[in-house]
Enzyme design. Structure first.
Site, PDB file in Angstrom:
ATOM      1  N   GLY A  73       0.993  -1.455   5.373  1.00  0.00           N
ATOM      2  CA  GLY A  73       1.686  -2.143   6.454  1.00  0.00           C
ATOM      3  C   GLY A  73       1.148  -3.556   6.592  1.00  0.00           C
ATOM      4  O   GLY A  73      -0.019  -3.814   6.265  1.00  0.00           O
ATOM      5  N   GLN A  78      -0.684 -11.471  10.544  1.00  0.00           N
ATOM      6  CA  GLN A  78      -1.688 -11.332   9.480  1.00  0.00           C
ATOM      7  C   GLN A  78      -1.484 -12.329   8.344  1.00  0.00           C
ATOM      8  O   GLN A  78      -2.345 -12.453   7.471  1.00  0.00           O
ATOM      9  CB  GLN A  78      -1.664  -9.908   8.918  1.00  0.00           C
ATOM     10  CG  GLN A  78      -2.128  -8.868   9.926  1.00  0.00           C
ATOM     11  CD  GLN A  78      -2.142  -7.486   9.314  1.00  0.00           C
ATOM     12  OE1 GLN A  78      -1.112  -6.842   9.204  1.00  0.00           O
ATOM     13  NE2 GLN A  78      -3.308  -7.039   8.884  1.00  0.00           N
ATOM     14  N   CYS A 120      -7.684  -1.861   8.491  1.00  0.00           N
ATOM     15  CA  CYS A 120      -6.755  -2.966   8.693  1.00  0.00           C
ATOM     16  C   CYS A 120      -7.051  -4.026   7.636  1.00  0.00           C
ATOM     17  O   CYS A 120      -8.216  -4.347   7.385  1.00  0.00           O
ATOM     18  CB  CYS A 120      -6.964  -3.544  10.091  1.00  0.00           C
ATOM     19  SG  CYS A 120      -5.922  -4.956  10.454  1.00  0.00           S
ATOM     20  N   LEU A 121      -5.999  -4.575   7.032  1.00  0.00           N
ATOM     21  CA  LEU A 121      -6.189  -5.603   6.000  1.00  0.00           C
ATOM     22  C   LEU A 121      -6.920  -6.828   6.568  1.00  0.00           C
ATOM     23  O   LEU A 121      -7.572  -7.551   5.821  1.00  0.00           O
ATOM     24  CB  LEU A 121      -4.838  -6.034   5.417  1.00  0.00           C
ATOM     25  CG  LEU A 121      -4.084  -4.985   4.589  1.00  0.00           C
ATOM     26  CD1 LEU A 121      -2.733  -5.532   4.164  1.00  0.00           C
ATOM     27  CD2 LEU A 121      -4.888  -4.548   3.379  1.00  0.00           C
ATOM     28  N   HIS A 162       0.292   1.008  14.404  1.00  0.00           N
ATOM     29  CA  HIS A 162      -0.697  -0.015  14.050  1.00  0.00           C
ATOM     30  C   HIS A 162      -0.025  -1.393  13.937  1.00  0.00           C
ATOM     31  O   HIS A 162      -0.537  -2.397  14.448  1.00  0.00           O
ATOM     32  CB  HIS A 162      -1.361   0.396  12.726  1.00  0.00           C
ATOM     33  CG  HIS A 162      -2.423  -0.539  12.233  1.00  0.00           C
ATOM     34  ND1 HIS A 162      -3.768  -0.226  12.268  1.00  0.00           N
ATOM     35  CD2 HIS A 162      -2.342  -1.787  11.691  1.00  0.00           C
ATOM     36  CE1 HIS A 162      -4.456  -1.243  11.768  1.00  0.00           C
ATOM     37  NE2 HIS A 162      -3.609  -2.192  11.403  1.00  0.00           N
ATOM     38  N   GLU A 163       1.139  -1.430  13.268  1.00  0.00           N
ATOM     39  CA  GLU A 163       1.830  -2.716  13.066  1.00  0.00           C
ATOM     40  C   GLU A 163       2.422  -3.241  14.361  1.00  0.00           C
ATOM     41  O   GLU A 163       2.387  -4.451  14.625  1.00  0.00           O
ATOM     42  CB  GLU A 163       2.905  -2.594  11.981  1.00  0.00           C
ATOM     43  CG  GLU A 163       2.392  -2.191  10.602  1.00  0.00           C
ATOM     44  CD  GLU A 163       1.153  -2.950  10.147  1.00  0.00           C
ATOM     45  OE1 GLU A 163       1.039  -4.153  10.432  1.00  0.00           O
ATOM     46  OE2 GLU A 163       0.272  -2.316   9.528  1.00  0.00           O
ATOM     47  N   HIS A 166      -0.172  -4.857  16.277  1.00  0.00           N
ATOM     48  CA  HIS A 166      -0.402  -6.229  15.775  1.00  0.00           C
ATOM     49  C   HIS A 166       0.573  -7.206  16.430  1.00  0.00           C
ATOM     50  O   HIS A 166       0.189  -8.323  16.790  1.00  0.00           O
ATOM     51  CB  HIS A 166      -0.166  -6.297  14.260  1.00  0.00           C
ATOM     52  CG  HIS A 166      -1.390  -6.056  13.423  1.00  0.00           C
ATOM     53  ND1 HIS A 166      -2.527  -6.809  13.535  1.00  0.00           N
ATOM     54  CD2 HIS A 166      -1.636  -5.147  12.436  1.00  0.00           C
ATOM     55  CE1 HIS A 166      -3.439  -6.378  12.658  1.00  0.00           C
ATOM     56  NE2 HIS A 166      -2.916  -5.366  11.987  1.00  0.00           N
TER      57      HIS A 166
HETATM   58 ZN   LIG Z   1      -3.846  -4.125  10.670  1.00  0.00          ZN
END
Ligand SMILES: [Zn+2]
Length: 197
Positions: A73, A78, A120-121, A162-163, A166
């Site tokens: 995701g 991000q 998380c990236l 999660h997204e 964000h």
């Molecule tokens: Zn994330």
């Protein structure tokens, strides 16, 4: 969300122009992933209003950037954009039909609870257990602006939550215990000092 276990598939993602099912695909821009500490990650996003060719291109570039980073995701903040759009693909590029664009998404129903580890990236190297709904129904628009509803469970439900977090300026750290959160923040501070973040 990041998923290191699927790195082998993600490595095969297209970077330059490539031929896919006989159609020449335009080169994709791979965006660098913004890391924790950048204020854009903690700001709510602005609704997508213009669904044009540029927006469609952006969503495809987001998929390419997500695959390059081995994630399932990716949300616009991000990649440094204050826009209410995220992309999700729990197959990490294995199944083109699993690509989901969530423009202006809202959770309209949630059910059950699952506590699982997530990452998380934007916070590479750190993971934590987060309670999420087992099932969610999300209402969103696709890259063309068409409205749809999608019901998801387990990993996909977690990715959606999660997204969407964000897009509201919320990181998974905020769902952890204060102790665990402070520990991760301290470690990141140290990494920053060493120039490794
Ligand atoms: Zn994330």
């Amino acid at each position: 969300m990041s998923d290191k276990s699927t790195s082998s598939e993600a490595a095969a993602s297209p970077a330059p122009a490539s031929v896919d099912a006989g159609v020449v695909v335009a080169p994709r821009k791979i965006y660098p992933i913004v890391k924790y500490g950048d204020p854009i990650l903690e700001k709510p996003t602005v609704a997508v209003k213009k669904f044009d060719a540029d927006f469609e291109q952006l969503t495809e570039d987001m998929f390419a950037s997500m695959y390059a980073a081995q994630g399932v995701g990716l949300a616009a903040p991000q990649i440094g954009l204050n826009l209410r759009v995220a992309v999700v693909d729990v197959t990490v590029g294995k199944n083109p039909e699993a690509k989901i664009v969530l423009a202006n998404p809202e959770i309209i129903h949630a059910e059950g609870e699952v506590r699982e580890e997530e990452g998380c990236l934007s916070i590479p190297g750190f993971r934590g257990y987060v309670m999420r709904p087992q099932f969610v129904t999300v209402k969103a628009q696709n890259a063309k602006g068409e409205s749809f509803e999608i019901r998801a469970e387990n990993l996909m439900a977690r990715a959606f939550c999660h997204e969407i977090d964000h897009l509201n300026g919320i990181l998974f750290l905020q769902h952890l215990s204060m102790l665990k959160r402070d520990l991760i923040k301290r470690k990141i501070k140290k990494l920053k000092k060493q120039g490794e973040w």
